[in-house]
Scaffold this motif. Sequence first.
Motif, PDB file in Angstrom:
ATOM      1  N   THR A   1       0.821  -1.219   0.000  1.00 52.80           N
ATOM      2  CA  THR A   1       0.000   0.000   0.000  1.00 52.80           C
ATOM      3  C   THR A   1       0.849   1.260   0.000  1.00 52.80           C
ATOM      4  OG1 THR A   1      -0.125  -0.053   2.427  1.00 52.80           O
ATOM      5  CG2 THR A   1      -1.902  -1.125   1.201  1.00 52.80           C
ATOM      6  N   LYS A   2       2.133   1.153   0.368  1.00 52.12           N
ATOM      7  CA  LYS A   2       3.023   2.313   0.387  1.00 52.12           C
ATOM      8  C   LYS A   2       3.673   2.552  -0.984  1.00 52.12           C
ATOM      9  CE  LYS A   2       4.113   1.839   5.305  1.00 52.12           C
ATOM     10  NZ  LYS A   2       5.187   1.674   6.326  1.00 52.12           N
ATOM     11  N   ASP A   3       3.426   1.654  -1.913  1.00 48.70           N
ATOM     12  CA  ASP A   3       3.975   1.800  -3.255  1.00 48.70           C
ATOM     13  C   ASP A   3       3.350   3.029  -3.922  1.00 48.70           C
ATOM     14  OD1 ASP A   3       4.914   1.602  -5.813  1.00 48.70           O
ATOM     15  OD2 ASP A   3       4.212  -0.451  -6.149  1.00 48.70           O
ATOM     16  N   LYS A   4       4.169   3.999  -4.311  1.00 47.93           N
ATOM     17  CA  LYS A   4       3.664   5.227  -4.922  1.00 47.93           C
ATOM     18  C   LYS A   4       2.923   4.949  -6.221  1.00 47.93           C
ATOM     19  CE  LYS A   4       7.118   8.368  -2.956  1.00 47.93           C
ATOM     20  NZ  LYS A   4       8.172   9.371  -3.253  1.00 47.93           N
ATOM     21  N   GLN A   5       3.310   3.880  -6.902  1.00 50.75           N
ATOM     22  CA  GLN A   5       2.645   3.536  -8.163  1.00 50.75           C
ATOM     23  C   GLN A   5       1.211   3.058  -7.936  1.00 50.75           C
ATOM     24  OE1 GLN A   5       4.431   4.291 -10.892  1.00 50.75           O
ATOM     25  NE2 GLN A   5       6.035   4.898  -9.460  1.00 50.75           N
ATOM     26  N   ALA A   6       0.877   2.742  -6.664  1.00 49.63           N
ATOM     27  CA  ALA A   6      -0.468   2.249  -6.351  1.00 49.63           C
ATOM     28  C   ALA A   6      -1.367   3.346  -5.780  1.00 49.63           C
ATOM     29  CB  ALA A   6      -0.376   1.084  -5.360  1.00 49.63           C
ATOM     30  N   ILE A   7      -0.864   4.578  -5.757  1.00 48.51           N
ATOM     31  CA  ILE A   7      -1.638   5.691  -5.207  1.00 48.51           C
ATOM     32  C   ILE A   7      -2.194   6.537  -6.359  1.00 48.51           C
ATOM     33  CG2 ILE A   7      -1.560   7.781  -3.801  1.00 48.51           C
ATOM     34  CD1 ILE A   7       0.694   6.506  -2.204  1.00 48.51           C
ATOM     35  N   PHE A   8      -3.505   6.775  -6.310  1.00 47.97           N
ATOM     36  CA  PHE A   8      -4.169   7.574  -7.333  1.00 47.97           C
ATOM     37  C   PHE A   8      -4.869   8.765  -6.662  1.00 47.97           C
ATOM     38  CE2 PHE A   8      -3.713   3.366  -9.017  1.00 47.97           C
ATOM     39  CZ  PHE A   8      -3.404   3.551 -10.349  1.00 47.97           C
ATOM     40  N   LYS A   9      -4.698   9.929  -7.264  1.00 44.34           N
ATOM     41  CA  LYS A   9      -5.360  11.118  -6.739  1.00 44.34           C
ATOM     42  C   LYS A   9      -6.735  11.229  -7.382  1.00 44.34           C
ATOM     43  CE  LYS A   9      -4.675  16.012  -5.765  1.00 44.34           C
ATOM     44  NZ  LYS A   9      -3.754  17.185  -5.933  1.00 44.34           N
TER      45      LYS A   9
ATOM     46  N   LEU B   1      -9.080   9.582 -12.152  1.00 46.21           N
ATOM     47  CA  LEU B   1      -8.027   8.913 -11.392  1.00 46.21           C
ATOM     48  C   LEU B   1      -6.674   9.358 -11.945  1.00 46.21           C
ATOM     49  CD1 LEU B   1      -9.508   5.284 -11.251  1.00 46.21           C
ATOM     50  CD2 LEU B   1      -9.864   7.176  -9.652  1.00 46.21           C
ATOM     51  N   LYS B   2      -5.982  10.156 -11.164  1.00 48.52           N
ATOM     52  CA  LYS B   2      -4.687  10.686 -11.593  1.00 48.52           C
ATOM     53  C   LYS B   2      -3.572   9.891 -10.934  1.00 48.52           C
ATOM     54  CE  LYS B   2      -2.334  15.152 -12.103  1.00 48.52           C
ATOM     55  NZ  LYS B   2      -2.403  16.605 -11.766  1.00 48.52           N
ATOM     56  N   ALA B   3      -2.694   9.324 -11.757  1.00 50.87           N
ATOM     57  CA  ALA B   3      -1.613   8.476 -11.252  1.00 50.87           C
ATOM     58  C   ALA B   3      -0.465   9.317 -10.703  1.00 50.87           C
ATOM     59  CB  ALA B   3      -1.111   7.562 -12.358  1.00 50.87           C
TER      60      ALA B   3
END
Length: 272
Positions: free
Chosen positions: A124-132, A145-147
């Motif tokens: 869950t801390k993977d930045k590639q898995a965070i979407f704004k 959904l902005k990557a």
Amino acid sequence: MWKSDYAQAENLRSNLRGVEGDVTSNISSAVEAMNQIRELYESMKELECEEMKAFLDAKKKRSTVNLINKKKDELLSEKKEISKLCDDLDNHNYLEGESRFQTHSRSYLRIDEDRYVDARATDTKDKQAIFKVSIERRNPVRLGLKAANGRYVKAQRRGGVLGLGIGGRAAFELTSECQGWETYTLFFRNAASICLKTEHKTWMSADQEGNLTQVKNCDTWETFRCVDFKLRRAALIETIEKKIQKFRNAGSKDSDEKITFGKQASISKWDT
């Protein structure tokens, strides 16, 4: 000679008595004048005291009025803030922000090679898995959904699995703009589970392999868990409830008026 001295002495005594009478009269007049001055002074003191008291009372009243007005302004400002927070809840503004989307197989959406989107993230801390998340439209709510690389998730018109789709194209790619194909209609299944419907009337779906596809029907594999939505909503509700309680407590102490809100937001259940 003796008679002359006696007469002169008597004359002097007579003059002395006259002077003494004048002095006594003058003293009496002076005492009377002093008494009058004292009475006038006392009257002036009383008047000054009354004026000073009136001045202090007026100042105290002004201070009290100013304090009341200040408190009313504070309460009005607090009420406006609460109303704004209620509007945020009604408009689902808590959806906006950094979010992670977990699939049915416990993996997470992620960007791959800065071009595609799959569901193979495990951290869950993977930045590639965070979407704004941004709200692009309302009624119904459509999300963008902005990557992490600043690009938006786009649902291709001919969606398929990366490497297996038509022309080898992925079902979801990344693009620089957020328009129709980059927005998704949001559906809630429960407090933290959602489904995303594309502009093409298909549903985002993730299989056990972590492939992201588009399907026509919505079921288990089309359900994504977004705890961030739930946490932001809960935090917003808690803030509203605390402010309402504070507002009511302040109003009961400082005003006899009944406190009411122009708009009551539903904060007891998850809006679907």
